[in-house]
Design a protein around this motif. Structure first.
Motif, PDB file in Angstrom:
ATOM      1  N   TRP A  91       0.849  -1.204   0.000  1.00  8.89           N
ATOM      2  CA  TRP A  91       0.000   0.000   0.000  1.00  8.89           C
ATOM      3  C   TRP A  91       0.879   1.246   0.000  1.00  8.89           C
ATOM      4  O   TRP A  91       1.953   1.260   0.599  1.00  8.89           O
ATOM      5  N   LYS A  92       0.389   2.298  -0.644  1.00  9.13           N
ATOM      6  CA  LYS A  92       1.065   3.590  -0.571  1.00  9.13           C
ATOM      7  C   LYS A  92       0.051   4.709  -0.807  1.00  9.13           C
ATOM      8  O   LYS A  92      -1.013   4.500  -1.401  1.00  9.13           O
ATOM      9  N   LYS A  93       0.409   5.894  -0.325  1.00  9.80           N
ATOM     10  CA  LYS A  93      -0.384   7.113  -0.587  1.00  9.80           C
ATOM     11  C   LYS A  93       0.390   7.925  -1.610  1.00  9.80           C
ATOM     12  O   LYS A  93       1.560   8.262  -1.383  1.00  9.80           O
ATOM     13  N   GLY A 104      -6.768  11.842   0.026  1.00 14.75           N
ATOM     14  CA  GLY A 104      -5.890  11.800  -1.132  1.00 14.75           C
ATOM     15  C   GLY A 104      -6.074  10.522  -1.915  1.00 14.75           C
ATOM     16  O   GLY A 104      -7.068   9.801  -1.767  1.00 14.75           O
ATOM     17  N   THR A 105      -5.098  10.220  -2.748  1.00 16.26           N
ATOM     18  CA  THR A 105      -5.149   9.046  -3.610  1.00 16.26           C
ATOM     19  C   THR A 105      -4.295   7.929  -3.028  1.00 16.26           C
ATOM     20  O   THR A 105      -3.118   8.134  -2.736  1.00 16.26           O
ATOM     21  N   TYR A 106      -4.910   6.760  -2.846  1.00 15.55           N
ATOM     22  CA  TYR A 106      -4.211   5.597  -2.293  1.00 15.55           C
ATOM     23  C   TYR A 106      -4.087   4.518  -3.386  1.00 15.55           C
ATOM     24  O   TYR A 106      -4.974   4.396  -4.243  1.00 15.55           O
ATOM     25  N   ARG A 107      -3.004   3.765  -3.307  1.00 14.25           N
ATOM     26  CA  ARG A 107      -2.766   2.699  -4.292  1.00 14.25           C
ATOM     27  C   ARG A 107      -2.461   1.396  -3.553  1.00 14.25           C
ATOM     28  O   ARG A 107      -1.696   1.387  -2.586  1.00 14.25           O
ATOM     29  N   THR A 164      -5.876   2.277  -7.950  1.00 16.53           N
ATOM     30  CA  THR A 164      -5.876   3.530  -7.198  1.00 16.53           C
ATOM     31  C   THR A 164      -7.302   4.039  -7.057  1.00 16.53           C
ATOM     32  O   THR A 164      -8.147   3.829  -7.937  1.00 16.53           O
ATOM     33  N   ALA A 165      -7.574   4.680  -5.932  1.00 15.04           N
ATOM     34  CA  ALA A 165      -8.870   5.323  -5.685  1.00 15.04           C
ATOM     35  C   ALA A 165      -8.661   6.410  -4.652  1.00 15.04           C
ATOM     36  O   ALA A 165      -7.638   6.454  -3.956  1.00 15.04           O
ATOM     37  N   ARG A 166      -9.632   7.307  -4.533  1.00 17.35           N
ATOM     38  CA  ARG A 166      -9.491   8.465  -3.643  1.00 17.35           C
ATOM     39  C   ARG A 166     -10.190   8.228  -2.317  1.00 17.35           C
ATOM     40  O   ARG A 166     -11.248   7.606  -2.256  1.00 17.35           O
TER      41      ARG A 166
END
Length: 972
Positions: free
Chosen positions: A252-254, A282-285, A298-300
């Motif tokens: 996971w990352k932001k 924010g956007t997370y992946r 990815t989604a917000r």
């Protein structure tokens, strides 16, 4: 359940007069102590009623009304399901179509009315799963599978999902390979191997389809978290899960900032965020990776907020005809809307209410309501409009003390509306403003440079259009206070004691106290101050205040505490190479002792948050330095640095970490632990030890694999872009089995290519066996075991044999049991079989390239099971130095094997081994030994040994009964 208890409000009659009766003085309007809350009523609840709470404190007591969807409920209507118990609304035998909705409570008395917060009533249910049969899901081994839950209709939306394997209550454990989404209930299996109220679906058969060799599949995300909205302060969970073989790792990352406070759960499938704040939006992946490939999503995350008051109304008294503004300001996201109620009725929708000239009709109970789609907050207050002649009944002018040469204020605070005019007299003399005497706008009298002549009786006169009044107090003048011993400056080291003294002369009729303060922070003491074990935080300006009830005077001194240096500031990287960085910082406080040297420390992701001393170009960093170069770092690695100062008194606290900086890329890696071979037919498998991330030394890291047949001059090059890869498999149908190849590997990154490894010799895969085993024979050994044998294969490339066996009628071949036999053997025992069952047996050879063709099926029928009932032991008798044990014959059931004889195990108690006897009779003579022994008797059949009967005998006990050979035994 939650209850909001609002602040108490005092409500009075419109047109308030100043003199109140006892009842009026203690009366007040409603103040909620309990309010309705959201309620979910289970449709199958045994208690056929709903209770909504409403209780308000009020004098006189409040009366209550209820509204449903803003319409007043007629509690006296014929056939009504509603009843009122105190202020609580009870709904008997609730019906969804009539009683679902939003309820509010109106509490009122003679002083006004308040409406409660809204509490909803909803009907909860969880229907049964559909009774339709679920279709079988067939998946090849190594592939991923998704089993759909399809939950039944339900309310509320939140459900908890679990899956059962084969039979209840065998719940499927969740791990890296298996995941149950709590948003839709589906079961996801990344790689299939051979293997309050609750409702259960029909079973879904999952049939792994055998495939040898098991194929590898790239990571494929099947569970992807959607765009999500969270409230400030909430904990939320984002879900991601991938299918694939090998089982994918999930990271996971932001993308637009650092990761907030979080926890990774469910082997990476859940990202749990704690106490979400606006900056966490924010956007997370999520990224799923295995050796065959990777997939990402990815989604917000949007963060919004419940309404919260910045400014709200409070109860207040205001004069008749005066101006007044009531204001409410609320924050929230989306921005809340404001509306006003007066005595429970809508009054306006502005953020503030302005009154240019208050009248008695403006008195009442006001409510300010802020609302967005996340919730509602209420602020309640009472506005009291009044007019009356001045009165000093509750606040007369008081007796006042003043210090000589000081300043004094005598207050005049009558109850009056509108505001009165003021005048003062001393004894019989009327006072007016002068250079020493002032009458303030609020009526207070101020006298400067007080003298003994100012002593006397002072009268305040107040007058408005409704009347006038006066009140008299007195002024007594005392001697002023003087410092006679002021504190002296002090200078100590950390850990030493410091001492300060203070003395003063004061009026003997007054008490005196000394108050010490450090830079404005107060602490009580006497005239002496002892500071034990002084620390840096104790340094500063100390003030002694000598204080009487009338006046005070101060004197100050400075305390210097010398100690280790403070933390340096502003640590940052100003230059960097692949293996070094240059740092700059600003000096911290030297704490009155010059800095002698600095120490630099570093940490990175590979040091597990442990700070380590850095190697610098200077042997020692001098105390006047503000830059230094750190060397011997890893290329293309992210570091943090901190600086620590030292002086003769010790080492100080470290600085805050510098911003993270990554050294430049570099390339020099040469592969190690290099080899290969084996694999599937017509394949060349090349393996190496993958490089650890700290040695990538740059972005875009990967491998270049070169290979050629031993007798060829042309090298073939292949790029492997996955930095975690540890093998490359070259497939080509024209490659002969066991062909000799030369191979070598090197690494690359964005900086270029490194050197090749040493050349190694490996061989292409051999062919899988081409022949099936023949002359397969076998027989049943018992009810649960069989033996099988075959003619060994003549091929030289056989690593071993796989034996599969399954029940002919009851089982499928996909659920067969398997036994692996080394290539040097041609027989094996089959265990774990079912009694009295027909089995099919299949044998095939295998090697690293795969499995050969199967043999013809051999059919074996297992024996009937042995008797399930144990023999009944009749007793024991002594015969000289032997003991005789007899038992009844066991009659087998129709589905059990016939009795061939009996087995008797004679062992010492506590031991698992002993002497085993076999007999066709129903008794046996055993030698008698000293000590305790156990005898086990069981029937023996071709299907195996039956249930056991045990007795315990003691050789020592028989010595007391030799004469009559009395039976002594203990059945177990």
């Amino acid at each position: 359940l939650w209850i909001c208890i609002l602040t108490q409000l005092v409500v009075t009659h419109p047109g308030l007069v100043c003199l109140l009766s006892a009842d009026e003085a203690t009366g007040y309007g409603p103040v909620f102590e309990e309010q309705p809350v959201d309620t979910i009523y289970p449709e199958e609840s045994p208690e056929a009623k709903i209770t909504l709470n409403c209780r308000a404190r009020a004098n006189p007591p409040a009366t209550y009304k209820w509204k449903l969807n803003n319409m007043e409920i007629d509690l006296n209507e014929e056939g009504s399901h509603y009843s009122l118990v105190g202020g609580n609304l009870v709904i008997n035998n609730p019906i969804k179509t009539k009683h679902e909705g939003n309820y509010s409570c109106l509490a009122s008395n003679m002083y006004g009315a308040l409406i409660s917060q809204v509490g909803s009533v909803q009907f909860g249910y969880l229907d049964l799963f559909s009774s339709e049969e679920r279709e079988t899901v067939k998946v090849k081994e190594g592939q991923g599978a998704v089993l759909l839950c399809a939950p039944p209709p339900h309310h509320p939306a939140e459900l908890s999902f679990r899956w059962i394997l084969n039979e209840f209550p065998t719940f499927i454990p969740l791990d890296k390979r298996r995941f149950v989404s709590q948003s839709n209930g589906n079961l996801y299996i990344s790689k299939v191997d051979s293997i309050s109220k609750s409702v259960f679906s029909n079973y879904i058969p999952l049939m792994p389809q055998a495939e040898r060799p098991i194929r590898k599949y790239p990571a494929d995300l099947n569970v992807k978290f959607p765009d999500t909205t969270a409230l400030v302060g909430q904990n939320i969970t984002l879900e991601c899960f991938a299918l694939g073989n090998p089982v994918p790792e999930i990271h996971w990352k932001k993308l637009d900032g650092p990761m907030p406070n979080h926890e990774i759960r469910m082997a990476g499938a859940h990202l749990h965020l704690y106490n979400v704040q606006f900056e966490d939006g924010g956007t997370y992946r999520c990224e799923a990776v295995n050796s065959r490939g990777k997939d990402y999503h990815t989604a917000r995350l949007s963060v919004e907020a419940f309404p919260e008051w910045v400014e709200h109304i409070n109860s207040i008294e205001k004069d008749l005809n005066s101006e007044y503004t009531m204001s409410c300001i609320a924050t929230g996201k989306p921005k809340p809307h404001i509306r006003w109620l007066k005595n429970g009725e809508l009054w306006g929708r502005l953020k503030e209410m302005r009154f240019s000239s208050l009248t008695f009709d403006d008195s009442g109970m006001y409510q300010c309501i802020a609302e967005n789609h996340h919730g509602v907050i209420y602020a309640n207050a009472e506005l009291r409009v009044f007019a009356c002649a001045p009165t000093f009944e509750h606040n007369p002018v008081k007796r006042v003390l003043a210090a000589k040469n000081g300043r004094v204020v005598i207050e005049c605070r009558p109850k009056a509306a509108p505001k009165p005019t003021f005048s003062w007299s001393k004894d019989t003399e009327l006072l007016s403003n002068s250079t020493r005497v002032f009458i303030w706008e609020d009526g207070s009298l101020e006298i400067l440079n007080v003298t003994r002549a100012d002593e006397g009786r002072y009268t305040c006169f107040a007058e408005n259009d409704r009347g006038k009044a006066n009140s008299t107090g007195s002024l007594l003048v005392t001697e002023s206070t003087k410092i006679t011993l002021a504190p002296s400056n002090a200078d100590v080291k950390v850990g030493e004691n410091a001492w300060m003294q203070c003395a003063a002369l004061h009026d003997p009729s007054l008490d005196i106290t000394f108050i010490w303060s450090l830079d404005g922070r107060n602490g009580s003491s006497n005239g002496e101050l002892l500071i034990k074990n002084a620390q840096l935080k104790h340094a500063g300006r100390y003030t002694c205040t000598a204080q009487t009830p009338v006046d005070n005077i101060t004197a100050s001194a400075h305390l210097v505490v010398r100690g280790p240096p403070g933390a340096p500031g502003g640590v940052r990287v100003i230059n960097k190479t692949d293996k070094s960085v240059t740092l700059q910082w600003s000096r911290g406080a030297d704490n009155h002792s010059p800095i002698s040297k600095y120490t630099i420390q570093y940490r990175n992701s590979f040091s597990k948050d442990v700070w380590k001393n850095a190697t610098t170009c200077e042997n020692s960093i001098l105390g006047n330095a503000e830059t230094s170069t750190v060397k011997d770092l890893f290329p293309w690695t992210e570091y943090e640095f901190r600086v620590i100062a030292t002086n003769t008194l010790g080492t100080g606290e470290p600085s805050s970490p510098s911003p993270k900086e990554k050294t430049l890329e570099f390339l020099w890696w040469r592969p190690r632990t290099f080899g290969g071979g084996g694999g599937t037919s017509r394949e060349l498998t090349i393996t190496w030890t993958p490089v650890q991330p700290q040695y990538y030394y740059g972005p875009n890291f990967g491998y270049i694999v070169a290979f050629r047949p031993q007798d060829d001059y042309q090298w073939r090059r292949v790029i492997v872009a996955d930095p975690q890869a540890n093998r490359y498999v070259h497939k080509e149908s024209s490659i002969p089995p066991l062909t000799q190849f030369q191979v070598k590997v090197k690494a690359f990154n964005s900086k270029g290519e490194g050197p090749y490894s040493l050349t190694a010799i490996i061989y292409s895969a051999q062919d899988a066996p081409s022949e099936a085993p023949v002359n397969v024979n076998g027989r049943a050994l018992s009810a649960t075991e069989a033996i099988v044998w075959w003619l060994p294969l003549s091929q030289s490339n056989i690593d071993g044999y796989q034996v599969k066996y399954w029940r002919n009628q009851e089982d499928s071949e996909g659920g067969a049991q398997r036994v692996v036999v080394p290539g040097k053997e041609n027989h094996t025992r089959l265990e774990g079989m079912k009694p009295d069952s027909s089995y099919l047996i299949e044998i095939r050879g295998y090697n690293s390239a795969g499995y050969g063709p199967p043999s013809e099926h051999l059919q074996v029928h297992t024996k009937k099971p042995p008797p399930s009932r144990p023999p009944t032991i009749l007793g024991t008798k002594l015969k000289g130095q032997s003991v005789n044990i007899a038992w009844e014959h066991v009659e087998p059931l129709d589905n059990e094997a016939s009795i061939d004889g009996y087995k008797v195990l004679y062992r010492q108690q506590g031991s698992s081994t002993g002497t085993l006897y076999t007999t066709s009779r129903r008794y046996i003579d055993l030698p008698l030994h000293d000590g305790d022994y156990v005898v086990e008797v069981r029937a023996h059949t071709e299907g195996g040994d039956g249930a056991v009967a045990k007795i315990k005998i003691s050789g020592n006990s028989f010595t007391d009964y030799h004469s009559d050979e009395e039976t002594i035994y203990e059945k177990i």
